[in-house]
Motif scaffolding. Sequence first.
Motif, short mmCIF file in Angstrom:
data_model
loop_
_atom_site.label_atom_id
_atom_site.label_comp_id
_atom_site.label_asym_id
_atom_site.label_seq_id
_atom_site.Cartn_x
_atom_site.Cartn_y
_atom_site.Cartn_z
N ASP A 132 -4.65 6.03 3.49
CA ASP A 132 -3.95 4.94 2.80
C ASP A 132 -4.68 4.27 1.68
OD1 ASP A 132 -2.09 4.95 4.74
OD2 ASP A 132 -2.44 3.03 5.46
N ILE A 133 -3.83 3.67 0.80
CA ILE A 133 -4.46 3.18 -0.54
C ILE A 133 -3.60 1.86 -1.08
CG2 ILE A 133 -3.15 4.85 -2.17
CD1 ILE A 133 -5.83 4.73 -3.70
N HIS B 207 0.61 5.79 0.95
CA HIS B 207 -0.13 6.66 1.74
C HIS B 207 0.08 8.18 0.99
CE1 HIS B 207 -1.14 8.64 5.51
NE2 HIS B 207 -0.46 9.60 5.28
N SER C 235 -4.49 14.08 -6.47
CA SER C 235 -4.60 13.93 -4.99
C SER C 235 -4.73 15.42 -4.40
CB SER C 235 -3.02 13.53 -4.63
OG SER C 235 -2.03 14.36 -4.94
N GLN D 285 -6.35 -1.04 -5.04
CA GLN D 285 -7.03 0.16 -5.31
C GLN D 285 -6.36 1.26 -6.10
OE1 GLN D 285 -7.26 1.25 -1.07
NE2 GLN D 285 -9.44 0.48 -0.84
N ASN E 154 -7.32 12.77 -0.21
CA ASN E 154 -8.29 11.97 -0.91
C ASN E 154 -7.81 11.99 -2.41
OD1 ASN E 154 -10.38 11.25 1.25
ND2 ASN E 154 -10.52 13.34 1.21
N TYR F 235 0.94 -1.16 0.16
CA TYR F 235 0.18 -0.09 -0.06
C TYR F 235 0.74 1.32 -0.01
CZ TYR F 235 0.87 0.36 4.99
OH TYR F 235 1.69 0.32 6.04
N LEU G 290 -14.13 2.58 -1.92
CA LEU G 290 -13.43 3.93 -1.98
C LEU G 290 -14.56 5.00 -2.45
CD1 LEU G 290 -10.43 3.42 -4.31
CD2 LEU G 290 -10.36 3.81 -1.92
N LEU H 131 -10.48 8.37 0.61
CA LEU H 131 -9.52 7.42 1.30
C LEU H 131 -9.61 7.31 2.96
CD1 LEU H 131 -6.33 8.11 -0.93
CD2 LEU H 131 -8.12 6.81 -1.27
#
Lengths: 150, 550
Positions: free
Chosen positions: B349-350, B84, B372, B354, B377, B82, B400, B340
């Motif tokens: 976090d993503i 961030h 972003s 995703q 988000n 992941y 999401l 997010l």
Amino acid sequence: MKIIKDKKIVEDTWTFVADDAPLADGDIVVTLDRWQAEKDRLLNHAGNLGIRLEPDQDIAEIAADLDKFQLIELNFPVFTDGRNFSQARRLRKHYHYNGEIRATGNFLRDQLFYLYRVGFDSMSPAYDENLEEAIPRLDDFSVTYQQSTR
Amino acid sequence: MYQYNQDDQTILEERVAQFREQTQRFLQGKLPEDQFRALRLMNGLYIQTHAPMLRVAVPYGLLSAKQLRKLAHIARTYDKGYAHISTRQNVQYNWPQLEKVPEILEQLASVQMHAIQTSGNCLRNTTTDPLAGVCKDEIEDPRPYCEIIRQWSTFHPEFAYLPRKFKIAVSGAGTDRAATQLHDIGIHLVANEQGEIGFRILAGGGLGRTPVIGKTIRPFLEKKHLLSYLEAILRIYNLHGRRDNKYKARIKILVKETGVDKFTEMVEAEWLRIKDHMELSDQRIEQIKSYFAPPAYEPDADQDSSFGIHLQQNSDFAAWVKFNTREHRIPGYRAVFVSLKAPDSPPGDISAEQLDAIATLAEQYSFGEVRSTHRQNLLFADVKQADLYALWQQLDQIKLATANIGTATDMICCPGLDFCSLANAGSIGIAREINEALDDLDYVHDLGEININMSGCMNGCAHQSVGHIGILGVDKKGAEWYQITLGGCSENQAAIGQRLGPAVAKDRITTAISDILEVYVEKRHDQEKFLDTVKRLGIDPFKERVYENN
Ligand code: SF4
């Protein structure tokens, strides 16, 4: 002692004279304090004259005397003190200083590219440095986004 | 978006080579830690609690689908699957290995990305309004100027060793969504009396330990002078900013100690000396603008009727449209936030999956681009209303589509004690607790617009001092405590939040936040927003409730 000058390794021809030491023969560099205290004497010095500035010393203080100096050393107390990058730029662009500008003290080889671009001609680190290894760092980048001082 | 030319690409590749050499020297013991530290920081590499953290630059928040897929690949290959999103629109990885960083940079360079100047005492990534180019209240699209600043600030030889970090934000709209008053330099596109568009320049704003709201130092600057003016400010700061105390080294302290008038005078004097040598030509501005030309919008996008029907038939969809989408300057289009802030996931976090899915959705629905945002988000800027329902369903499948943008659960939160070695207290865990306390989405919707910002220490990475509710982690004899502030704001009426009272203990902080929200519900007038209620009543009623049981 060897230094980097105009992208080459050369023998240094200058002698830095500490404030409490007697003046040497030949080409000498003195501090701003000494210059201000002993101007007349220094103007009669037989060799070339250079001055060493610390980052908090204003160039304006020597603006009228710039033509007396064949060399201006900008000293780095620590490599993170970036004021000299602006000092060199101002010397070149605002004061049209055409003599040699030299970095002395504790800068890093990783800063050579920037030093050269803002107008430094020569670099004389205060610590033991492998100049052969350092010299390629003058050309870290082949293209740039900003106008150079050169 | 901006496309790299050969020169841009060469610079990136030479940067990778340079950093690889520096890392090798460090690993071989030839470069002392304190020296490598400064060099690695300028490449976004921190040493944190568990592992290095690598911060990847997302210039003014713009990402292509291809770049998202690369970020996903890096998350999978070099991290724990992941990434961030930070409060400065950048992407952070919390688990890369130092030895692998040059390789990661090489991967990034292949998609025109990098980590240049994402940390350290240098010019950082320029940020802007996430709705740039699509919002209705825009004077002019700020992104071309952000790109011009990006190029100028990248490896600027004079300004790489500043007294402290330096952040610039640009806003082109009536509403300031880029927090320009809280940056070292804030730039606003404005029109003068003749109707010409130029810039208003602010300086000396900033968050952190001593939050300060920036002051206008030039009400109107012609566009051609943008870079010379920035250069003048930076030179004055570089020469005169304090270097004796790192907590007093930001430009805000210089402006304060010098006095804004004197500071402005110094900048103007410097600027007069250089301005004629650094003009931006119209041609140059136009050339950069051409990269941000509007995409091929469909002229009849607003003719679609399915959108209205879905809105009526599906209340979950309607709530998502209400909270997570924004008006667009083109009829029939909307800007769509990707939240997010799902309740069970750390804010910002993503996952790699995703990221990949978002890349595909961007190609399908939003011209292949994503942004972003500083509230951590993502955003699809250009979605046809006819596509909103399908997009919502697909976002929902990958968690999401939490309909909470701008609400109490859309918290900004720094990594805190879980990752950051500077932290005094945890933040992610508290965010989870607050989320659990606010698990009724209808209640969250009823509360409406509330920004909760939470930082794990005084450095204030999550901008708690301008949160409507700010939460700051403090250390009390080794225990985690939390200082609450109310009434902060980062938009046009920028304000620093007021301290509610003594810090509260970890097991009381979530209750305290619930108390504050209850007081608001009891005391608000009709449609009054939280921030307005706080402004009207002051902090006392909130204070009484929070401390009555303490
Ligand atoms: S606010 Fe403090 S704890 Fe949070 S990320 Fe920044 S430095 Fe770390």
